[in-house]
Motif scaffolding. Structure first.
Motif, PDB file in Angstrom:
ATOM      1  N   GLU A 273       0.829  -1.200   0.000  1.00 18.87           N
ATOM      2  CA  GLU A 273       0.000   0.000   0.000  1.00 18.87           C
ATOM      3  C   GLU A 273       0.869   1.258   0.000  1.00 18.87           C
ATOM      4  N   THR A 274       1.964   1.226   0.746  1.00 17.37           N
ATOM      5  CA  THR A 274       2.879   2.360   0.795  1.00 17.37           C
ATOM      6  C   THR A 274       3.540   2.583  -0.562  1.00 17.37           C
ATOM      7  N   ILE A 275       3.979   1.495  -1.193  1.00 11.42           N
ATOM      8  CA  ILE A 275       4.626   1.598  -2.507  1.00 11.42           C
ATOM      9  C   ILE A 275       3.652   2.135  -3.551  1.00 11.42           C
ATOM     10  N   THR A 276       2.437   1.598  -3.551  1.00 12.28           N
ATOM     11  CA  THR A 276       1.428   2.017  -4.526  1.00 12.28           C
ATOM     12  C   THR A 276       1.116   3.508  -4.382  1.00 12.28           C
ATOM     13  N   ALA A 277       0.997   3.955  -3.140  1.00 11.08           N
ATOM     14  CA  ALA A 277       0.709   5.377  -2.915  1.00 11.08           C
ATOM     15  C   ALA A 277       1.873   6.252  -3.370  1.00 11.08           C
ATOM     16  N   PHE A 278       3.098   5.832  -3.074  1.00 11.56           N
ATOM     17  CA  PHE A 278       4.271   6.626  -3.450  1.00 11.56           C
ATOM     18  C   PHE A 278       4.427   6.703  -4.963  1.00 11.56           C
ATOM     19  N   GLN A 279       4.227   5.569  -5.639  1.00 12.42           N
ATOM     20  CA  GLN A 279       4.425   5.527  -7.087  1.00 12.42           C
ATOM     21  C   GLN A 279       3.208   6.038  -7.855  1.00 12.42           C
TER      22      GLN A 279
ATOM     23  N   ARG B 244      23.655 -16.457 -12.018  1.00 15.53           N
ATOM     24  CA  ARG B 244      23.229 -16.032 -13.351  1.00 15.53           C
ATOM     25  C   ARG B 244      22.521 -14.699 -13.385  1.00 15.53           C
ATOM     26  N   GLN B 245      21.949 -14.267 -12.255  1.00 16.41           N
ATOM     27  CA  GLN B 245      21.242 -12.985 -12.253  1.00 16.41           C
ATOM     28  C   GLN B 245      21.206 -12.404 -10.857  1.00 16.41           C
ATOM     29  N   VAL B 246      21.380 -11.093 -10.796  1.00 13.95           N
ATOM     30  CA  VAL B 246      21.185 -10.332  -9.557  1.00 13.95           C
ATOM     31  C   VAL B 246      20.151  -9.261  -9.840  1.00 13.95           C
ATOM     32  N   ASP B 247      19.151  -9.152  -8.965  1.00 17.96           N
ATOM     33  CA  ASP B 247      18.200  -8.050  -9.032  1.00 17.96           C
ATOM     34  C   ASP B 247      18.521  -7.087  -7.895  1.00 17.96           C
ATOM     35  N   ALA B 248      18.874  -5.871  -8.238  1.00 18.44           N
ATOM     36  CA  ALA B 248      19.166  -4.842  -7.236  1.00 18.44           C
ATOM     37  C   ALA B 248      18.038  -3.819  -7.266  1.00 18.44           C
ATOM     38  N   GLU B 249      17.483  -3.501  -6.100  1.00 20.76           N
ATOM     39  CA  GLU B 249      16.316  -2.634  -6.027  1.00 20.76           C
ATOM     40  C   GLU B 249      16.710  -1.214  -5.630  1.00 20.76           C
ATOM     41  N   LEU B 250      16.477  -0.278  -6.553  1.00 19.51           N
ATOM     42  CA  LEU B 250      16.699   1.140  -6.304  1.00 19.51           C
ATOM     43  C   LEU B 250      15.358   1.803  -6.002  1.00 19.51           C
ATOM     44  N   LEU B 251      15.376   3.057  -5.643  1.00 19.56           N
ATOM     45  CA  LEU B 251      14.135   3.755  -5.347  1.00 19.56           C
ATOM     46  C   LEU B 251      13.216   3.785  -6.557  1.00 19.56           C
ATOM     47  N   THR B 252      13.774   4.048  -7.726  1.00 19.27           N
ATOM     48  CA  THR B 252      12.947   4.261  -8.914  1.00 19.27           C
ATOM     49  C   THR B 252      12.946   3.099  -9.896  1.00 19.27           C
ATOM     50  N   ALA B 253      13.812   2.109  -9.686  1.00 21.43           N
ATOM     51  CA  ALA B 253      13.926   1.047 -10.686  1.00 21.43           C
ATOM     52  C   ALA B 253      14.519  -0.207 -10.080  1.00 21.43           C
ATOM     53  N   VAL B 254      14.339  -1.313 -10.804  1.00 19.59           N
ATOM     54  CA  VAL B 254      15.037  -2.549 -10.475  1.00 19.59           C
ATOM     55  C   VAL B 254      16.064  -2.793 -11.577  1.00 19.59           C
ATOM     56  N   VAL B 255      17.281  -3.136 -11.173  1.00 10.09           N
ATOM     57  CA  VAL B 255      18.362  -3.398 -12.124  1.00 10.09           C
ATOM     58  C   VAL B 255      18.604  -4.895 -12.162  1.00 10.09           C
ATOM     59  N   LYS B 256      18.496  -5.472 -13.350  1.00  9.52           N
ATOM     60  CA  LYS B 256      18.738  -6.897 -13.535  1.00  9.52           C
ATOM     61  C   LYS B 256      20.152  -7.064 -14.081  1.00  9.52           C
TER      62      LYS B 256
END
Length: 282
Positions: free
Chosen positions: A138-144, A231-243
């Motif tokens: 709910e917090t993420i949805t409101a922020f975005q 094989r893959q790392v997902d890094a979570e930033l404020l505005t994006a996910v980096v694969k």
């Protein structure tokens, strides 16, 4: 479209730019010639060739047609789309709500043999309980300011938890102690989440470590990241996910995870820190 800060994505973009430049040179075209044939400005031709501006699918098709290389357009468009997927803005990923993104990651959990997660801000999604996950989403949805499908997204996220009990994949979690105290939901939701964490760490294929507040730092706190095998790392930033898929970058995250894990306490000491966080709720 902005470029990804990930060197994986940038490397992919540079490869595409080099292939387009090679087509231009093979056709014997100057930048001016190519601009006339495509309808681009000369500065746009230069930016694409220099990997400064990512080309759209239409840009690639027009470039290839101008160079008499229409047969190479499909492969280049596919490569460009793959590069786009290495850096995805959350607003784009959540443009129809959060459920789709939750569903999309399930195959990674299903098909991995070893998953390592470092979390400095919130509980790993795979161990989240319903009320905690709902409060977070709910917090993420409101922020975005994206469409609200929180209830469906929560149901999808909870499905991940079954993989802790199925298959042969091993899980290693490292949490900063702060994660145990950041309140998401009310005290009852936090207590339920922390008690569940105690249950998870007792599972046979799970290792869970907590980095204490006052642990000597040999690695600074990082963004949350999730490693799926090597094989893959997902890094979570404020505005994006980096694969991340470049081997050298994956090796850097693996080194960081090892250092972070070495700072953490495990077993009885980790349980004590979690129990203290529960007690602090009153």
């Amino acid at each position: 479209m902005s470029l990804s800060p990930s060197s994986s994505a940038q490397s992919a973009r540079e490869t595409i730019a080099k292939r387009l430049k090679a087509l231009q040179q093979g056709a014997g075209l100057t930048g001016h010639d190519l601009a006339l044939r495509t309808g681009f400005s000369e500065s746009k031709v230069s930016r694409i060739a220099g990997a400064k501006t990512p080309p759209s699918a239409d840009d690639i098709q027009r470039w290839c047609a101008a160079c008499g290389a229409e047969d190479q357009a499909a492969d280049l468009v596919a490569a460009s789309r793959a590069a786009d997927e290495m850096y995805v803005e959350w607003k784009r990923l959540h443009r129809t709500g959060m459920k789709h993104a939750q569903d999309a990651i399930l195959p990674l959990f299903r098909n991995s043999r070893q998953i390592r997660m470092y979390c400095s801000n919130v509980m790993p999604g795979i161990v989240q309980r319903r009320e905690y996950a709902r409060a977070l989403m709910e917090t993420i949805t409101a922020f975005q300011n994206t469409p609200n499908d929180v209830e469906a997204a929560v149901e999808s996220r909870l499905q991940r938890g079954r993989y802790l009990h199925q298959g042969s994949c091993t899980y290693a979690f490292v949490l900063e102690e702060t994660v145990l105290y950041y309140p998401l939901g009310d005290d009852e939701a936090m207590a339920d989440q922390l008690r569940h964490l105690l249950e998870v760490m007792a599972l046979p294929r799970v290792s869970l470590g907590v980095i204490p507040f006052r642990a000597p730092r040999v690695m600074w706190p990082l963004e949350a990241f999730y490693m799926f095998d090597d094989r893959q790392v997902d890094a979570e930033l404020l505005t994006a996910v980096v694969k991340i898929t470049t081997p050298t970058e994956i090796a850097a995250y693996s080194k960081a995870f090892k250092a972070l894990s070495g700072m953490a306490v495990h077993g009885r000491e980790a349980r004590t820190l979690i129990e203290q966080a529960i007690h602090a709720l009153g």
